[in-house]
Design a protein around this motif. Structure first.
Motif, PDB file in Angstrom:
ATOM      1  N   GLY A   1      35.617  41.415  36.193  1.00 30.47           N
ATOM      2  CA  GLY A   1      36.124  41.692  37.536  1.00 30.47           C
ATOM      3  C   GLY A   1      37.135  42.810  37.530  1.00 30.47           C
TER       4      GLY A   1
ATOM      5  N   SER B   1      39.107  41.003  42.348  1.00 28.57           N
ATOM      6  CA  SER B   1      37.703  40.879  42.783  1.00 28.57           C
ATOM      7  C   SER B   1      36.855  40.511  41.581  1.00 28.57           C
TER       8      SER B   1
ATOM      9  N   ALA C   1      30.651  31.720  41.791  1.00 25.92           N
ATOM     10  CA  ALA C   1      30.702  32.770  40.759  1.00 25.92           C
ATOM     11  C   ALA C   1      30.455  32.122  39.401  1.00 25.92           C
TER      12      ALA C   1
ATOM     13  N   PRO D   1      32.717  39.315  40.413  1.00 23.68           N
ATOM     14  CA  PRO D   1      31.318  39.332  40.891  1.00 23.68           C
ATOM     15  C   PRO D   1      30.877  37.924  41.318  1.00 23.68           C
TER      16      PRO D   1
ATOM     17  N   LYS E   1      30.845  40.773  46.031  1.00 25.14           N
ATOM     18  CA  LYS E   1      31.956  40.357  45.192  1.00 25.14           C
ATOM     19  C   LYS E   1      32.848  39.402  45.956  1.00 25.14           C
TER      20      LYS E   1
END
Lengths: 456, 345
Positions: free
Chosen positions: A433, A450, A343, A452, A381
């Motif tokens: 998120g 969560s 991420a 991305p 995600k």
């Protein structure tokens, strides 16, 4: 609220149009009157001079020709009324003896024009003088020829009205036009307001939106204000961070001293007091840490430095770091981590968020229980779930719990500042998120963070 | 008894003449129409009462509650009544266009109802003060015995001059025309004649040489013609000629030009009942009113088409040009010239 700029602009434009219409009316009216008066005076003067020239002396008196054709002509425009008077040697020979004489006696060279009220009408008179030989003596003769000017007035009025109508048409065209112009002029303001309004609640960057020169002072002032606000905010945050930091060190020293004292003390009462002291110091240190965390999160959220990071690794690292605290309560941290979870973001923020979630889970779980930490990819995600069998949310909604310094009703003996979930929320939002907190089936809480995943 | 009656008549006539003198102007005839005691519209006119009677009767039938007092006077007297005596009349109808124009020009007339004026052609009104209620040609009348043969019938003034000059014995003392010195209408006609054509002066000379007889009025001329005292009547009002039935004479509209007189009406500034006057004028100008004037009274109605049908008709211009005719000095000079032409040494 003060009158809107648009309304003010429209009124000003309309007032301008009205003044224009009135001005046009007056200008044309006066112009037409002057022009027609000059023309009609010339004709009237010529007619009077013609009459004067036709006068001749004959045996037995003066011969005067009053020309019907000339009268018809003079009366033609607007069916004017005609009055005349012929004086010879100061005596009225023919015509209207009561037609007033000019204030200035005319010369033989040019007629004198004047307006007088006569028989319920305004009469324009041309007076011509000449000398006539009567019985061998030069005698002064005076011819006055007058006409009403109602036709002229009507024409001037008609022209004036037409001009006013034109002005009015301009006026009417000006209304939609001024609306259009007003809208065009205020559009940059609307756009700027929209751009500023679209900003996130913590976005304190200076406004870089293009604005017309006239709005630059406003934008400048806004930016100065934002700068000041930002300065004040960061000052406050720095202060809090400094304060927290400065508190932590003496707390650690105090804790160490208390531990040493505990070790050396044999008296049970003192030991109990010392243990309480140590616990309080721990709580204070934890709160200070969270304050520091919070300040860090706020600061870094503003800066928003993004770098590639592996969420799997990060989760594992945070879990490892908190493992001692779990062990102290005999809590089993069960990690189920898919690797890798690439991420983009600020590792410090993500770490702070994860630390607070897992810490909360450990804190509110009973001894000898299980905390599950699952990190996996789901729908583009990365989803990190922390599930415990603790005391749950006691009915409070997730939204309320996220508020600063607000704690659940069932926290009981557990120490805490109420900042944990706020930190998680702010860090997550800054990373783009989502964070949800929900009751877990079968008791406990399920927290899901969560973020991305990066595409590469 | 006889003396008593005579005395009464004398007293009555004295009272009547007193009344006429009190009016300040000379009236020729007067008559009241309508129910006694009803409010009367006062009409002053140069027209014979008999000629306007059908219109008046129709008006009174339409307005049964009102009456009408008709005063007839010569055109000069009509002018004097309004301009000098400020006599109280509601409507003034006169054939002397110049005098009517002078009344209007000098501010003795009040505006007429706009909607009635709007229907009138431009040449038949002046401002909103003066309006033509009838138009009529000014004609030549020839007694049946005037011509030796139909071929002699004059079509122009030139023809008339030739006819008169070639037959002095037949026409001596038998030619009649207006005396412009005493008749306003007569003066208007000769002034317009002189303005329009030079042949008029030659005609005047010829008539003078034939010892023309001069009249105050058209009706006297027609009466004398019908009685055989005249053979030719020059400048006779067409309506009078038609009203006399054309018996014993023929009407000629000269083709070089035939003046067309407008009989005009105005409401005086000091009219006691201007609304009633406006209503009466509205009736006169309405289609039925015009028809009554045209058919019943024998006065031709105001009609534009007449000028297209008969191109020789020349309406006398209703504008302040007429004032020039009335100028005392000009008038005096014109009459002097006219007399010089008429009265041959």
């Amino acid at each position: 609220m003060a009158v809107s700029l648009r309304v003010r602009l429209i009124w000003q434009l309309l007032a301008l149009a009205a003044v224009l219409a009135l001005g046009l009316y007056l200008a044309v009216r006066i112009g037409a009157e002057r022009a027609s008066e000059a023309t009609l005076d010339a004709v009237l003067g010529a007619a009077a001079q013609g009459m004067a020239e036709e006068m001749r002396s004959e045996e037995g008196g003066v011969v005067i020709d009053v020309p019907p054709g000339t009268f018809s002509m003079l009366a033609a425009m607007g069916e004017e009324r005609i009055f005349y008077r012929v004086d010879v040697g100061g005596m009225t020979v023919t015509g209207y003896g009561d037609l007033p004489l000019p204030a200035v006696p005319p010369t033989a060279l040019a007629p004198v024009f004047y307006s007088v009220p006569f028989r319920d009408a305004d009469v324009r008179v041309a007076a011509v003088a000449r000398s006539i030989r009567l019985d061998g003596v030069a005698t002064k003769a005076l011819v006055l020829l007058g006409q009403t000017r109602e036709g002229q007035d009507q024409i001037a009025e008609r022209l004036g009205n037409r001009a006013a109508a034109l002005g009015l048409a301009v006026f009417l065209v000006a209304i939609p036009l001024s609306l259009l112009v007003a809208r065009g002029l205020t559009r940059p303001i609307d756009r700027l307001a929209e751009a500023v309004g679209r900003r996130g609640p913590r976005d304190l960057r200076p406004v870089r939106h293009p604005a017309p020169a006239e709005l630059q002072p406003f934008v400048g002032a806004l930016n100065t204000f934002i700068g000041r606000l930002r300065g004040t905010l960061s000052q406050t945050e720095t202060f809090i961070a400094e304060a927290a930091h400065h508190i932590r060190t003496p707390l650690a020293v105090m804790r160490n001293d208390a531990e040493l004292a505990l070790r050396h003390s044999g008296e049970e009462m003192t030991r109990a007091r010392l243990r309480g002291l140590i616990r309080s110091a721990d709580d204070a240190a934890r709160s200070a840490g969270q304050l520091l965390d919070h300040a860090t999160v706020l600061y870094r959220a503003d800066q928003a430095e993004r770098a590639p990071l592996d969420l799997a690794q990060l989760t594992r690292a945070v879990a490892d770091r908190l493992a001692p605290a779990a062990e102290m309560k005999d809590i089993d941290l069960r990690l189920t981590i898919e690797a890798p979870l690439p991420a983009e973001g600020d590792a410090v923020l993500v770490e702070a968020a994860l630390r607070n979630i897992i810490d909360n889970a450990i804190k509110y779980s009973d001894a000898d229980s299980l905390v599950e930490i699952i990190a996996r990819a789901a729908g583009g995600k990365a989803e990190i779930t922390v599930a415990d069998r603790g005391r749950g949310l006691s009915g409070l909604t997730h939204d309320r719990l996220k508020r600063r310094f607000l704690r659940g009703a069932n926290v009981g003996d557990v120490a805490g500042s109420g900042l944990g979930l706020t930190i998680v929320e702010e860090a997550t939002t800054a990373m783009g998120g989502q964070f949800t907190l929900s009751p877990r089936e079968g008791g406990g809480t399920c927290a899901i963070l969560s973020l991305p995943l990066s595409l590469s | 008894m006889r003396h008593l009656v005579l005395a009464l008549v004398l007293v009555l006539s004295a009272i009547l003449s007193q009344a006429r003198v009190a009016a300040g102007f000379e009236i020729e005839d007067e008559r009241s129409f309508g129910p006694a005691g009803a409010p009367q519209l006062r009409l002053l006119s140069t027209t014979d009462i008999a000629i306007l009677q059908p219109v008046i009767t129709a008006w009174l039938q339409a307005n049964p509650d009102s009456g009408l007092h008709y005063v007839m006077a010569s055109s000069q007297e009509v002018y004097r009544a309004i301009a000098e005596d400020r006599a109280a009349f509601d409507v003034v109808i006169s054939s002397a266009m110049d005098l009517q124009m002078k009344l209007a020009n000098d501010g003795f007339a009040r505006p007429l109802p706009a909607e009635a004026m709007a229907s009138q052609p431009q040449w038949a009104r002046w401002r909103d003060l003066l309006v033509a209620v009838a138009q009529e040609p000014v004609v030549l009348i020839l007694a049946d015995g005037a011509l030796a043969s139909p071929a002699e019938a004059p079509r122009t003034r030139r023809d008339l001059i030739t006819l008169l000059r070639d037959n002095p014995d037949r026409f001596r003392g038998k030619v009649g025309s207006y005396d412009p010195a005493i008749s306003g209408a007569g003066y208007l006609f000769v002034a317009q004649d002189a303005r329009l054509s030079d042949t008029f002066w030659r005609l005047a000379e010829v008539m003078g040489r034939l010892d023309a007889r001069l009249y105050c009025c058209s009706s006297d001329m027609i009466n004398d013609l019908q009685a055989g005292r005249l053979l030719v009547g020059y400048n006779v009002l067409g309506s009078y000629a038609v009203a006399h039935g054309g018996k014993g004479f023929q009407i000629v509209e000269l083709e070089d030009f035939t003046l067309t007189l407008l009989r005009t009406a105005l409401i005086p500034q000091n009219a006691p009942d201007p609304d009633g006057a406006a209503a009466f004028l509205r009736f006169l100008l309405s289609a039925p009113g015009q028809d009554l004037i045209s058919e019943g009274a024998g006065l031709p109605s105001v009609e534009e088409a007449a000028f297209e049908r008969k191109p020789h008709l020349r309406p006398i211009r209703l504008d302040p040009g007429l004032l020039a005719n009335l100028d005392d000095v000009t008038r005096q000079r014109f009459l002097d010239e006219w007399r010089a032409a008429m009265v041959q040494p």
